[in-house]
Design an enzyme around this catalytic site. Structure first.
Site, PDB file in Angstrom:
ATOM      1  N   LYS A  98     -15.365  59.438  34.668  1.00  0.00           N
ATOM      2  CA  LYS A  98     -16.279  58.308  34.436  1.00  0.00           C
ATOM      3  C   LYS A  98     -15.646  57.140  33.685  1.00  0.00           C
ATOM      4  O   LYS A  98     -16.072  56.005  33.849  1.00  0.00           O
ATOM      5  CB  LYS A  98     -17.540  58.777  33.700  1.00  0.00           C
ATOM      6  N   ASP A 106     -26.562  56.115  34.935  1.00  0.00           N
ATOM      7  CA  ASP A 106     -26.970  57.312  34.169  1.00  0.00           C
ATOM      8  C   ASP A 106     -28.074  56.998  33.151  1.00  0.00           C
ATOM      9  O   ASP A 106     -29.123  57.633  33.145  1.00  0.00           O
ATOM     10  CB  ASP A 106     -25.767  57.903  33.418  1.00  0.00           C
TER      11      ASP A 106
END
Ligand code: ATR
Length: 271
Positions: free
Chosen positions: A66, A102
């Site tokens: 990420k 997210d």
């Protein structure tokens, strides 16, 4: 022409994203396919080049890529820039754009359960990657953030980063305290529940009006959530966050509204 999407990570075998997105494509009548690829950390650059060369329209990025993916992207959305992490990449006319859904997905998943965000108190347990995204998204919605972590330094760091951006954030040790009487939202982001182990302390004394979330969804009800239920709190597991981060990624790639009901159904029958 069929569009191609994927999720890359390591490990990736347990990912529910292919099931969720492919069910969505079928339900919306979109000619597309979503795959998963196990990519070890050292092969990330080659994998990105490969996906680009093969004409993938977009892909999700999960642990451990990420943050390292940023080096291979041409541009970031303002939100990904603030988060310093990317979970969604779009290939747009040869350019790779990174986004992060997210935290925003988390916010969408709790939106219906809270009376509002602005000025209310969120207590976040943990200071890892997941906590960072959630803290940022909640702070952007005006919540006051209190971060508790086993390693106090990491809680302080995260709280200071938020403070430098002009958000209201404090921190403390991972233990019961005054915060229990003030929390409107309590979010468990540590990896404790993953092994079905008991949480380090009881939630006895928490306001029953608090909404309590564990971002884990296997098991569906962690010991932490069972404890919160016993205190009379409304609870939520991490399936909602998974669903809405996926829905927001879909909308970033394809525009329009994601078929959330079909995606939710696919997730809930699989767990
Ligand atoms: P993620 O990116 O999924 O959030 P991570 O970055 O590895 O994962 O973060 C894991 C979080 O779980 C950390 O906040 C970690 O606390 P430390 O910073 O003290 O390591 C927390 N954690 C993991 N195991 C824990 C345990 N047994 N008790 C309390 N906290 C724990």
């Amino acid at each position: 022409m069929e569009k191609h999407f994927a999720v890359i990570g390591d490990p990736i075998a347990h990912s529910l994203s292919p099931l969720m997105h492919n069910s969505g494509y079928r339900s919306a009548g979109i000619e597309a396919e979503y795959q998963r690829f196990q990519i070890p950390a050292h092969a990330l650059g080659e994998a990105v080049q490969g996906l680009k060369a093969l004409g993938y329209a977009g892909w999700n990025v999960t642990i451990p890529h990420k943050e390292s993916i940023l080096a291979f992207l041409d541009d970031l959305t303002p939100y990904a820039q603030k988060a310093g992490a990317v979970n969604t990449v779009k290939a747009d006319q040869g350019k790779l754009i990174g986004h992060n859904t997210d935290g925003l997905g988390f916010v969408r998943s709790v939106e219906g359960l809270l009376a509002g965000f602005d000025g209310r108190r969120a207590v976040i347990l943990g200071s890892g990657g997941a906590a960072k995204g959630i803290c940022l998204a909640l702070a952007e919605r005006g919540m006051k953030i209190h971060i508790l972590n086993r390693t106090l330094d990491k809680a302080r760091e995260l709280s200071e980063t938020l403070g430098q951006r002009g958000y209201e954030a404090t921190y403390g040790e991972l233990k019961p305290g005054e915060w229990m009487k003030e929390a409107d939202l309590l979010v468990q982001t540590t990896s404790v529940g993953l092994k079905n182990e008991p949480f380090p302390f009881s939630l006895k004394g928490i306001r029953p009006q608090a909404v309590v979330v564990d971002i884990i969804f296997r098991p569906r009800v962690t010991p932490f959530l069972k404890d919160a239920e016993a205190q009379g709190c409304q609870t939520l597991n991490g399936l909602g966050m998974l669903l809405y981060q996926g829905a927001l990624a879909w909308e970033f790639w394809l525009g329009g509204q994601a078929p959330v009901d079909a995606m939710r159904k696919a997730l809930f029958v699989s767990i």
